[in-house]
Design a protein around this motif. Structure first.
Motif, mmCIF file in Angstrom:
data_model
loop_
_atom_site.group_PDB
_atom_site.id
_atom_site.type_symbol
_atom_site.label_atom_id
_atom_site.label_comp_id
_atom_site.label_asym_id
_atom_site.label_seq_id
_atom_site.Cartn_x
_atom_site.Cartn_y
_atom_site.Cartn_z
ATOM 1 N N GLN A 86 7.878 2.078 -3.514
ATOM 2 C CA GLN A 86 8.613 0.979 -2.906
ATOM 3 C C GLN A 86 7.800 -0.307 -2.843
ATOM 4 O O GLN A 86 8.363 -1.376 -2.595
ATOM 5 C CB GLN A 86 9.053 1.379 -1.490
ATOM 6 C CG GLN A 86 9.907 2.629 -1.443
ATOM 7 C CD GLN A 86 11.178 2.482 -2.237
ATOM 8 O OE1 GLN A 86 11.880 1.481 -2.143
ATOM 9 N NE2 GLN A 86 11.488 3.480 -3.049
ATOM 10 N N THR A 87 6.487 -0.235 -3.017
ATOM 11 C CA THR A 87 5.629 -1.407 -2.871
ATOM 12 C C THR A 87 5.210 -1.898 -4.250
ATOM 13 O O THR A 87 4.567 -1.177 -4.999
ATOM 14 C CB THR A 87 4.385 -1.069 -2.034
ATOM 15 O OG1 THR A 87 3.682 0.009 -2.647
ATOM 16 C CG2 THR A 87 4.783 -0.647 -0.634
ATOM 17 N N GLY A 131 -2.768 -5.021 -0.796
ATOM 18 C CA GLY A 131 -3.884 -4.312 -1.410
ATOM 19 C C GLY A 131 -3.627 -2.830 -1.581
ATOM 20 O O GLY A 131 -2.665 -2.264 -1.047
ATOM 21 N N LEU A 132 -4.507 -2.186 -2.330
ATOM 22 C CA LEU A 132 -4.368 -0.759 -2.618
ATOM 23 C C LEU A 132 -4.301 0.075 -1.342
ATOM 24 O O LEU A 132 -3.454 0.977 -1.224
ATOM 25 C CB LEU A 132 -5.549 -0.297 -3.473
ATOM 26 C CG LEU A 132 -5.705 1.213 -3.673
ATOM 27 C CD1 LEU A 132 -4.500 1.801 -4.389
ATOM 28 C CD2 LEU A 132 -6.992 1.523 -4.428
ATOM 29 N N ILE A 133 -5.176 -0.182 -0.403
ATOM 30 C CA ILE A 133 -5.246 0.655 0.797
ATOM 31 C C ILE A 133 -3.940 0.586 1.588
ATOM 32 O O ILE A 133 -3.408 1.622 2.033
ATOM 33 C CB ILE A 133 -6.450 0.232 1.655
ATOM 34 C CG1 ILE A 133 -7.748 0.572 0.915
ATOM 35 C CG2 ILE A 133 -6.419 0.914 3.023
ATOM 36 C CD1 ILE A 133 -8.999 0.052 1.572
ATOM 37 N N GLU A 134 -3.392 -0.602 1.740
ATOM 38 C CA GLU A 134 -2.121 -0.747 2.463
ATOM 39 C C GLU A 134 -0.978 -0.085 1.699
ATOM 40 O O GLU A 134 -0.112 0.579 2.292
ATOM 41 C CB GLU A 134 -1.806 -2.222 2.692
ATOM 42 C CG GLU A 134 -0.540 -2.457 3.511
ATOM 43 C CD GLU A 134 -0.239 -3.918 3.731
ATOM 44 O OE1 GLU A 134 0.747 -4.222 4.440
ATOM 45 O OE2 GLU A 134 -0.984 -4.778 3.207
ATOM 46 N N ARG A 135 -0.965 -0.238 0.397
ATOM 47 C CA ARG A 135 0.092 0.367 -0.410
ATOM 48 C C ARG A 135 0.068 1.886 -0.285
ATOM 49 O O ARG A 135 1.121 2.528 -0.164
ATOM 50 C CB ARG A 135 -0.040 -0.047 -1.869
ATOM 51 C CG ARG A 135 0.218 -1.522 -2.136
ATOM 52 C CD ARG A 135 0.217 -1.826 -3.617
ATOM 53 N NE ARG A 135 1.394 -1.264 -4.251
ATOM 54 C CZ ARG A 135 1.450 -0.902 -5.540
ATOM 55 N NH1 ARG A 135 0.383 -1.015 -6.310
ATOM 56 N NH2 ARG A 135 2.563 -0.409 -6.042
ATOM 57 N N LEU A 136 -1.131 2.468 -0.339
ATOM 58 C CA LEU A 136 -1.244 3.921 -0.209
ATOM 59 C C LEU A 136 -0.719 4.399 1.138
ATOM 60 O O LEU A 136 -0.027 5.425 1.226
ATOM 61 C CB LEU A 136 -2.693 4.356 -0.391
ATOM 62 C CG LEU A 136 -3.279 4.225 -1.805
ATOM 63 C CD1 LEU A 136 -4.770 4.516 -1.791
ATOM 64 C CD2 LEU A 136 -2.558 5.158 -2.774
ATOM 65 N N LYS A 137 -1.032 3.667 2.197
ATOM 66 C CA LYS A 137 -0.550 4.051 3.530
ATOM 67 C C LYS A 137 0.966 3.968 3.606
ATOM 68 O O LYS A 137 1.626 4.882 4.131
ATOM 69 C CB LYS A 137 -1.192 3.158 4.582
ATOM 70 C CG LYS A 137 -2.678 3.421 4.798
ATOM 71 C CD LYS A 137 -3.249 2.487 5.852
ATOM 72 C CE LYS A 137 -4.727 2.759 6.085
ATOM 73 N NZ LYS A 137 -5.315 1.802 7.077
ATOM 74 N N LEU A 138 1.533 2.887 3.105
ATOM 75 C CA LEU A 138 2.979 2.712 3.173
ATOM 76 C C LEU A 138 3.719 3.753 2.337
ATOM 77 O O LEU A 138 4.834 4.163 2.682
ATOM 78 C CB LEU A 138 3.360 1.304 2.716
ATOM 79 C CG LEU A 138 2.966 0.166 3.662
ATOM 80 C CD1 LEU A 138 3.276 -1.187 3.028
ATOM 81 C CD2 LEU A 138 3.702 0.293 4.998
ATOM 82 N N GLY A 192 2.576 6.756 1.891
ATOM 83 C CA GLY A 192 2.228 8.088 2.389
ATOM 84 C C GLY A 192 1.347 8.874 1.439
ATOM 85 O O GLY A 192 1.401 10.111 1.408
ATOM 86 N N LEU A 193 0.488 8.169 0.681
ATOM 87 C CA LEU A 193 -0.321 8.816 -0.347
ATOM 88 C C LEU A 193 -1.824 8.707 -0.093
ATOM 89 O O LEU A 193 -2.623 9.100 -0.940
ATOM 90 C CB LEU A 193 -0.010 8.204 -1.719
ATOM 91 C CG LEU A 193 1.448 8.289 -2.188
ATOM 92 C CD1 LEU A 193 1.632 7.504 -3.485
ATOM 93 C CD2 LEU A 193 1.880 9.734 -2.366
#
Length: 217
Positions: free
Chosen positions: A2-3, A79-86, A88-89
């Motif tokens: 989604q991001t 950024g990558l870290i925020e995308r991974l959190k959103l 759920g990965l």
């Protein structure tokens, strides 16, 4: 997913690497990506079931922030870290915030290693291309896969830098325990303006896929 990635519209040979990976590695294998950026190619790997070690030195790519956009605009890049959190990965990705060439070796090997157009960045010109390739090779276990897409020379200045290379020139780094699986190249093509390149620009790209022998030769 989604991001959106800020690099989502740029050309990539990643589908060829992913197809080779699916043929040669188990779904829960570990893939190391050098130059992870904002996760454009990380998230598809994780979504396919792979564990990922993401190496990236750029703070903006990892943590996000304001970026200059084409058309004299600014915007916020995730950024990558925020995308991974959103998405759920986050639990499936080990983020290593370091300079790949300057940091100590990871000390572990992966089932595959991949890099996307990282060689031609000026920050990597201070070290020989062979050093980058050698470090990548050391990441790959016996029987594993190495993949790289890279810029090929177009302008005269590119021909003065070994980091703008070709599949033929890369062959010399892959003798002995390596089997070359696939090489590809594009003709010159025009890419539309994007973050980091605010005007339309011309590229020529190559792909190199190789497998490490299961046992030393």
């Amino acid at each position: 997913m989604q991001t959106p990635s800020m690099w989502r519209h740029t050309l990539t040979f990643f589908p060829q690497f992913l197809a080779a990976l699916k043929e040669r590695a188990e779904p829960d294998s570990t893939v190391t990506v050098i130059g992870a950026s904002d996760g454009r190619l990380i998230l598809p790997l994780v979504s396919a079931g792979y564990h990922v070690v993401a190496i990236e030195r750029d703070s903006l790519a990892l943590h996000g922030g304001e970026v200059q956009l084409p058309g004299d605009k600014t915007g916020h890049a995730m950024g990558l870290i925020e995308r991974l959190k959103l998405e759920g990965l986050a639990d499936q990705v080990q983020v290593v915030e370091e300079d790949f060439l300057a940091s100590e070796p990871l000390g572990t090997t992966s089932d595959a290693a991949w890099t996307s157009c990282s060689w031609h960045y000026g920050a990597n010109h201070r070290r020989p291309l062979g050093e980058f390739v050698d470090r990548m090779q050391c990441l790959v276990r016996p029987g594993g896969l190495l993949g790289a897409e890279f810029m090929m020379p177009i302008e005269q200045r590119h021909h003065m830098l070994e980091h703008y290379t070709s599949p033929e020139r890369l062959q010399r780094y892959f003798i002995g325990d390596w089997d070359v699986l696939l090489t590809l190249r594009t003709n010159e093509f025009t890419e539309r303006a994007h973050v980091g390149q605010l005007q339309d620009h011309t590229h020529r790209m190559g792909l190199f896929l190789a497998a490490r022998a299961s046992t030393p030769s």
